[in-house]
Scaffold this motif. Sequence first.
Motif, short mmCIF file in Angstrom:
data_model
loop_
_atom_site.label_atom_id
_atom_site.label_comp_id
_atom_site.label_asym_id
_atom_site.label_seq_id
_atom_site.Cartn_x
_atom_site.Cartn_y
_atom_site.Cartn_z
N LEU A 64 6.66 17.54 -8.06
CA LEU A 64 5.89 18.35 -7.10
C LEU A 64 4.46 18.51 -7.58
O LEU A 64 4.22 18.73 -8.77
N ASP A 65 3.52 18.43 -6.66
CA ASP A 65 2.14 18.76 -6.95
C ASP A 65 1.91 20.18 -6.43
O ASP A 65 1.86 20.39 -5.21
N LEU A 66 1.79 21.14 -7.32
CA LEU A 66 1.68 22.53 -6.89
C LEU A 66 0.41 22.81 -6.09
O LEU A 66 0.33 23.82 -5.38
N ARG A 67 -0.55 21.91 -6.16
CA ARG A 67 -1.79 22.13 -5.42
C ARG A 67 -1.62 21.83 -3.93
O ARG A 67 -2.37 22.34 -3.10
N THR A 68 -0.62 21.01 -3.60
CA THR A 68 -0.44 20.62 -2.20
C THR A 68 0.94 20.98 -1.65
O THR A 68 1.14 20.98 -0.43
N ALA A 69 1.93 21.26 -2.53
CA ALA A 69 3.30 21.53 -2.06
C ALA A 69 3.36 22.83 -1.28
O ALA A 69 2.70 23.82 -1.60
N SER A 70 4.17 22.83 -0.25
CA SER A 70 4.36 24.05 0.55
C SER A 70 5.37 24.96 -0.13
O SER A 70 6.12 24.54 -1.02
N ASP A 71 5.43 26.21 0.31
CA ASP A 71 6.42 27.14 -0.23
C ASP A 71 7.83 26.63 0.00
O ASP A 71 8.71 26.77 -0.86
N GLN A 72 8.06 26.04 1.17
CA GLN A 72 9.40 25.54 1.48
C GLN A 72 9.79 24.42 0.54
O GLN A 72 10.93 24.36 0.07
N GLU A 73 8.86 23.49 0.26
CA GLU A 73 9.17 22.39 -0.66
C GLU A 73 9.49 22.92 -2.06
O GLU A 73 10.44 22.47 -2.72
N MET A 74 8.69 23.85 -2.54
CA MET A 74 8.94 24.40 -3.87
C MET A 74 10.28 25.13 -3.92
O MET A 74 11.03 25.01 -4.90
N ARG A 75 10.61 25.87 -2.86
CA ARG A 75 11.86 26.62 -2.83
C ARG A 75 13.06 25.67 -2.85
O ARG A 75 14.06 25.91 -3.53
N ARG A 76 12.94 24.59 -2.12
CA ARG A 76 14.04 23.63 -2.07
C ARG A 76 14.28 22.99 -3.45
O ARG A 76 15.41 22.79 -3.88
#
Length: 367
Positions: free
Chosen positions: A344-356
């Motif tokens: 994951l790139d935390l600069r562009t990832a959405s909250d939903q992507e990070m949560r998943r």
Amino acid sequence: MVEEAGRVVADRLQKLEALRSGGIEPYAYRYEVTHSTIAARALFEAAETSQQLDEAGEAGPVRLGGRLVSLRSHGRTLFADLADRDGRIQLYFRSKDLGERFSLLDHLDIGDWLGVEGRVFRTRMGEVTVKVSGFELLAKSVRPLPFGKEEVDADTGERRVHHGFTDIEQRYRQRYADLAVHREVREVFVLRAKVVRWLRHFLDERGFLEVETPVLQPLYGGAAARPFVTHHNALDMPLYLRIADELYLKRLLVGGLERVYEIGHDFRNEGMDRTHNPEFTMLEFYQAYADYGDMMALTEAMVAGVVEHCLGTRSLQRYGTTLDFTPPFRRVSFIEGIRERAGLDLRTASDQEMRRVLLGRVEPAEA
């Protein structure tokens, strides 16, 4: 098993009374020790190397104190092993050297504390040994310790110990017994003290000041953890056992102490297992006028230094893996570390992507 233990205790109590009836106090008040087991061995080996042994091939005299960990009777002679904090050494008792006191050896058991004096020699099997000319019972062991079975190779003299105290929970609950029968556990305690001593030396050399901050605090902080709560009766107010040293150490920086550290106990009222204790020791250090790069370099030097100082190497084998503490350590940024491990790139990832990804529901997309 319980009946057998009861018989052993009863037998030892009878020996205890027999000693007292013979005018011997089985719990001595004082005994002067001049050498440890390691020092006695070193004394002999130094004299042997420099050819300064006496005509009988002996060095000394020495006075040792320790726990009997083995007994081997051969009629009018008896061999035993004496263990102290540093190691162990063989003892040699002869009736012609001890006279009537030789019969007192019948009242000794494994686990008893004994003081011995004599000269040191090497047996035909090559074992450095104390020829005992006098001994004193320092403490009679009534309850037997769970020593394992010991075997001695008749050809090489090598000892093999099959431990009798293997239950992990019992070993942790009865730490004194674990220490008494497992030399490797005592070595961990000694190594820990060596680590703490070196860490202090490392920080002191760099101008850090060791301080003590409050353990009982009106407000806890410095970490996200649940505290232990107590009550101060005189002030009629709640107090908390600290969960970290951080905030008070930073106040000392404000007060003008530019480099401070503390090695102290912290407490977190949370889950526990064999490797996580609700009370633990932590080192925290803070330095004014420094950034995270300076602290990374300091930590790198500290970790590499303490490993080399305490173990004599910077490369260790643990659980089939080589751990190399030779500087420089790899530097990984937070963003790049997450991208490498989680994709994951935390600069562009959405909250939903990070949560998943955090919940492990889907594989992360290729970065």
